[in-house]
Design an enzyme around this catalytic site. Structure first.
Site, mmCIF file in Angstrom:
data_model
loop_
_atom_site.group_PDB
_atom_site.id
_atom_site.type_symbol
_atom_site.label_atom_id
_atom_site.label_comp_id
_atom_site.label_asym_id
_atom_site.label_seq_id
_atom_site.Cartn_x
_atom_site.Cartn_y
_atom_site.Cartn_z
ATOM 1 N N LYS A 83 -43.478 57.619 -108.878
ATOM 2 C CA LYS A 83 -44.454 57.011 -109.780
ATOM 3 C C LYS A 83 -43.774 55.894 -110.552
ATOM 4 O O LYS A 83 -42.754 56.108 -111.230
ATOM 5 C CB LYS A 83 -44.959 58.071 -110.762
HETATM 6 O O1 G3P Z 1 -52.494 61.599 -114.090
HETATM 7 C C1 G3P Z 1 -52.400 60.996 -115.331
HETATM 8 C C2 G3P Z 1 -52.673 61.957 -116.403
HETATM 9 O O2 G3P Z 1 -51.675 62.934 -116.487
HETATM 10 C C3 G3P Z 1 -52.914 61.359 -117.742
HETATM 11 O O3 G3P Z 1 -53.877 62.162 -118.300
HETATM 12 O O4 G3P Z 1 -55.240 63.151 -120.050
HETATM 13 O O5 G3P Z 1 -52.921 62.274 -120.582
HETATM 14 O O6 G3P Z 1 -54.783 60.706 -120.100
HETATM 15 P P1 G3P Z 1 -54.223 62.056 -119.853
#
Ligand code: G3P
Length: 214
Positions: A83
């Protein structure tokens, strides 16, 4: 649509795998930190549990550091992809890694133009963060729709991972749009199974079964 699970928690991965819902895994530094485990133990356990693609993120900000980190990450397993954040040095790293045959997932994508850059640099995956766009008053899923249309226009082979999913509606919309992959938190995977009429139906069957003569 492939289901990736958006977690580094091995117990969540095992439970979702038992349901047949783990085509792959995405992690990030925040998700690793949430496990309370060290990175090495965490990634080794995930690699031992999952056959599909596993995303592990670099922390460097210059392309040389990112490439060096990526080379170490792919040593954990042939299904590990790297990533890389959407930055200019990130795209230099993606191009170098693509030339080396290392798969990348370009993360923190918030615009169609960022997705085009990732695809042109050779990324295997691109991760638009829909929930975080919703958080600031945009419609995150509009971004997914636009990226899918652009990739289709030019037959880019980069797969779209709908990321930062927060609720079942994101998953339904991703499927309706034909997104390649949704990466879903375990809590949302469980929510997908729920419907009040299902619960009422089960209760009614149980009650009626009591009336069947034995
Ligand atoms: O895959 C990306 C994710 O982990 C981010 O999620 O909920 O932290 O925006 P969030």
């Amino acid at each position: 649509m492939k289901f990736f699970i958006d977690t580094a928690d091995i117990e969540e991965i095992r439970k979702a795998k038992a349901m047949g819902m783990v085509d792959g895994v995405t992690t990030n530094p925040s998700l690793i930190a949430k496990t309370g485990q060290d990175f090495d133990t965490c990634l080794k356990e995930i690699v031992a549990t999952v056959d599909g693609p596993i995303s592990a993120e670099v922390l460097g900000t210059d392309s040389e550091t990112m490439v060096a980190e990526a080379k170490k990450l792919v040593m954990y397993g042939e299904n590990v992809n790297v990533k890389i954040p959407m930055t200019v040095p990130g795209m230099v790293a993606v191009k170098k890694l693509t030339d080396l045959g290392i798969k990348t997932n370009v993360t923190l994508v918030f615009s169609p133009n960022q997705a085009i850059l990732a695809a042109k640099a050779g990324a295997s995956f691109v991760s638009p963060f829909v929930g975080r766009l919703d958080d600031i008053g945009h419609v995150g899923m509009d971004l997914v729709d636009e990226i899918l249309q652009i990739f289709d226009n030019y037959a880019f082979t980069t797969e779209v991972i709908v990321a930062s999913i927060r609720n079942p509606i994101h998953v339904k919309e991703a499927a309706l749009m034909g997104a390649h992959i949704s990466t879903i938190p375990f809590k949302v995977i469980q929510q997908l199974a729920k419907h009040p009429l299902t619960d009422i139906g089960i209760k009614r069957f149980e009650e009626d079964w009591q009336k069947v003569p034995t």
